[in-house]
Design a protein around this motif. Sequence first.
Motif, PDB file in Angstrom:
ATOM      1  N   ALA A 117       0.829  -1.201   0.000  1.00 14.33           N
ATOM      2  CA  ALA A 117       0.000   0.000   0.000  1.00 14.33           C
ATOM      3  C   ALA A 117       0.866   1.254   0.000  1.00 14.33           C
ATOM      4  CB  ALA A 117      -0.930  -0.014   1.207  1.00 14.33           C
ATOM      5  N   GLU A 126      -3.753   6.281   6.125  1.00 12.80           N
ATOM      6  CA  GLU A 126      -4.679   5.700   5.148  1.00 12.80           C
ATOM      7  C   GLU A 126      -4.598   4.179   5.166  1.00 12.80           C
ATOM      8  OE1 GLU A 126      -4.986   8.972   1.545  1.00 12.80           O
ATOM      9  OE2 GLU A 126      -3.193   7.733   1.676  1.00 12.80           O
ATOM     10  N   ARG A 130      -7.606   1.410   6.195  1.00 11.42           N
ATOM     11  CA  ARG A 130      -8.145   0.499   5.183  1.00 11.42           C
ATOM     12  C   ARG A 130      -7.832  -0.965   5.439  1.00 11.42           C
ATOM     13  NH1 ARG A 130      -7.501   4.056  -0.404  1.00 11.42           N
ATOM     14  NH2 ARG A 130      -7.909   6.053   0.580  1.00 11.42           N
ATOM     15  N   GLU A 133     -10.899  -3.188   5.896  1.00 13.28           N
ATOM     16  CA  GLU A 133     -11.578  -3.456   4.627  1.00 13.28           C
ATOM     17  C   GLU A 133     -10.833  -4.499   3.816  1.00 13.28           C
ATOM     18  OE1 GLU A 133     -12.468  -1.195   0.366  1.00 13.28           O
ATOM     19  OE2 GLU A 133     -11.878  -0.024   2.129  1.00 13.28           O
ATOM     20  N   ILE A 134      -9.500  -4.403   3.800  1.00 16.73           N
ATOM     21  CA  ILE A 134      -8.681  -5.371   3.064  1.00 16.73           C
ATOM     22  C   ILE A 134      -8.844  -6.760   3.673  1.00 16.73           C
ATOM     23  CG2 ILE A 134      -6.310  -6.020   2.505  1.00 16.73           C
ATOM     24  CD1 ILE A 134      -5.650  -3.009   2.426  1.00 16.73           C
ATOM     25  N   PHE A 137     -12.362  -8.141   2.815  1.00 19.22           N
ATOM     26  CA  PHE A 137     -12.542  -8.507   1.408  1.00 19.22           C
ATOM     27  C   PHE A 137     -11.758  -9.765   1.061  1.00 19.22           C
ATOM     28  CE2 PHE A 137     -11.981  -8.353  -3.163  1.00 19.22           C
ATOM     29  CZ  PHE A 137     -13.222  -7.914  -3.608  1.00 19.22           C
ATOM     30  N   SER A 138     -10.551  -9.893   1.600  1.00 24.86           N
ATOM     31  CA  SER A 138      -9.708 -11.051   1.261  1.00 24.86           C
ATOM     32  C   SER A 138     -10.219 -12.344   1.873  1.00 24.86           C
ATOM     33  CB  SER A 138      -8.272 -10.810   1.722  1.00 24.86           C
ATOM     34  OG  SER A 138      -8.188 -10.810   3.138  1.00 24.86           O
ATOM     35  N   SER A 162      -7.224  -7.575  -2.977  1.00 23.59           N
ATOM     36  CA  SER A 162      -7.792  -6.824  -1.867  1.00 23.59           C
ATOM     37  C   SER A 162      -7.032  -5.525  -1.630  1.00 23.59           C
ATOM     38  CB  SER A 162      -7.778  -7.683  -0.595  1.00 23.59           C
ATOM     39  OG  SER A 162      -8.542  -8.849  -0.769  1.00 23.59           O
ATOM     40  N   VAL A 163      -5.708  -5.565  -1.785  1.00 23.32           N
ATOM     41  CA  VAL A 163      -4.917  -4.340  -1.638  1.00 23.32           C
ATOM     42  C   VAL A 163      -5.217  -3.380  -2.783  1.00 23.32           C
ATOM     43  CG1 VAL A 163      -2.591  -3.378  -1.559  1.00 23.32           C
ATOM     44  CG2 VAL A 163      -3.091  -5.507  -0.363  1.00 23.32           C
ATOM     45  N   SER A 166      -8.455  -1.555  -2.544  1.00 18.59           N
ATOM     46  CA  SER A 166      -8.652  -0.649  -1.412  1.00 18.59           C
ATOM     47  C   SER A 166      -8.045   0.738  -1.622  1.00 18.59           C
ATOM     48  CB  SER A 166      -8.037  -1.256  -0.148  1.00 18.59           C
ATOM     49  OG  SER A 166      -6.624  -1.252  -0.228  1.00 18.59           O
ATOM     50  N   SER A 168      -8.448   2.920  -4.044  1.00 16.89           N
ATOM     51  CA  SER A 168      -9.238   3.858  -4.846  1.00 16.89           C
ATOM     52  C   SER A 168      -8.419   4.390  -6.020  1.00 16.89           C
ATOM     53  CB  SER A 168      -9.732   5.020  -3.980  1.00 16.89           C
ATOM     54  OG  SER A 168     -10.551   4.555  -2.935  1.00 16.89           O
ATOM     55  N   ARG A 192     -16.459  -6.121  -7.721  1.00 20.72           N
ATOM     56  CA  ARG A 192     -15.703  -4.925  -7.338  1.00 20.72           C
ATOM     57  C   ARG A 192     -15.197  -4.177  -8.565  1.00 20.72           C
ATOM     58  NH1 ARG A 192     -13.319  -3.118  -2.647  1.00 20.72           N
ATOM     59  NH2 ARG A 192     -15.150  -4.146  -1.744  1.00 20.72           N
TER      60      ARG A 192
END
Length: 564
Positions: A117, A126, A130, A133-134, A137-138, A162-163, A166, A168, A192
């Motif tokens: 990231a 950041e 996140r 969320e990662i 999702f993973s 997933s990374v 995340s 954006s 996604r």
Amino acid sequence: MSSESAPSLAVRDLWKTFHFYRHPLHRFVRWATRGRWGAPRDFAALRGVTFDVSRGTSVGIIGVNGAGKSTLLKIITGTLEPTSGSVRLDGRVASLLELGTGFHPLFTGRQNVVYNARFLGLTNDEIQARIPEIEAFSELGEFLDRPLRTYSSGMHVRLAFSVAASVSPDILIIDEVLAVGDAYFQQKCVRRIREFRDRGVTILFVSHDPIAVTTLCDRALLLHEGEIADDGAPASVLMHYNALIARKKAESGYFNLEARSEGAPRRRSGSLEAVITEVELLDADGQPARALLAGAEATIRIRIFFLVPLSDPTVGILIRDRLGNDVYGTNTYYQRVATGQHQAGESVEVRFQLALALGAGEYSLTAAVHSFGEHLLDSYDWLDAALIFAILRPDERVAIGVAQLRPRIEVAPGPAASTADVLRRAIGELPNVVSMGENGGFLQTGWYAVEDVGPQAYRWTREESTVLMSLEGSRLCMEVGVDRPSGSPPVEVRVLCLGRELGRLRVEADPPWREVELPLAPDVPRGPAHLRLVVSSCWRPADTGHGPDTRALGVRIRRIWSAA
């Protein structure tokens, strides 16, 4: 050129030439003889490639193996230098190329998330914001804190996507790596990617899957022998690509035929948020039939009852031969037929009208209702081998093979039906007592695995969970607990049936187990029901010092029953 009209990606006269030496010593020979001996064999992977991609456009890049697709993406992302030409990118770029790119095998998944990231331009704040969320999702669970060298190839893809998902990005570049993941995660990634596209992210997508290209992309580029052979609408470019594949197979004389002999056992699976109540094959006169002449016009009628509100569900059919081989399948999503918005308690009837141009023999018909193009992510009901039918030869002429079928689909309101009748016909009588260790088959979505044994067995719910049972009497009861730190506020559980809230239960942190009950209003229908439990707040044991358990837990339940 104004900033508004500037392309998000501009590729100009891109060349990439690789030098292959017949022997490693030839490099030294060429240097020592100043190029007179030991000259390499040159291979141009890319030959003058030029194209622009506008902001918010999804472009599929297709081509046979060795066409230069991966080389092009590596140059665009900066991991490979071109021999000549230029690439201009405008915005933050996230990419998924070869497995393991940007990851260290000795670091844990979590450590690799942080470093990757940072490489993509995120700040520490950041990244920390996140990571949940990662992680979610993973779906890697405890593996996120294990070394990457212990991961399978599919787990690599889960972490990498997933990374990338995340950060954006303004530009998302994806090579064929998604083909490595399991089918469930592939569809999750496709969803996604579709969200990115709807938000205006520029997408470059390399795939051999024509359905993925036509579904996700507005435009397609065909690379062949390092050059752009076609550029246009995906359907048109894929026709060109298929012609190249056919020519290649014809030249090689190689065909790979794989037979299966699984048979066609009837079985049902899915969350039953929508239930298939009828599958019928009708002849040209609209009468039920189990034997038709080859090529005869027929209608496949599927009726569906909704237990929860659903928007534009996909209804599909699959015809298999007597050995279980897939003969033909399609659905409303691929045929671009909308099925509409449906509330709990409503039903719909979908008709597939087609000529059954099949060879003589026995076939089975499977029906399904799910989300999007495949049934793997949100499968509401899958009814395998719903009926068996025969195709008869229309005359003495023998034919082999299967033709492409082109159905005409109609969507109309289905007949009125009650929830109790639908569930009774679909799965039989339901119990009015569901014990976690005994009747797990009546638990649907949103439950964790059973813990403990015997009468003490229980399951944790997620934020939402569903159960099938029969409502009888005047009360709905549960043996329930929360197991949260002392002094925690009560947890509220909403109980819903067909979108209607039956009431709310408050579960205190103390004692660890208690019986709670909910009065059932007189107008609540008795009999088979589809109940949804919604928990006001979940908690993660890891966040409160209870070890590495990262699950989001709602409440734990031993029994659910209805009583007078």
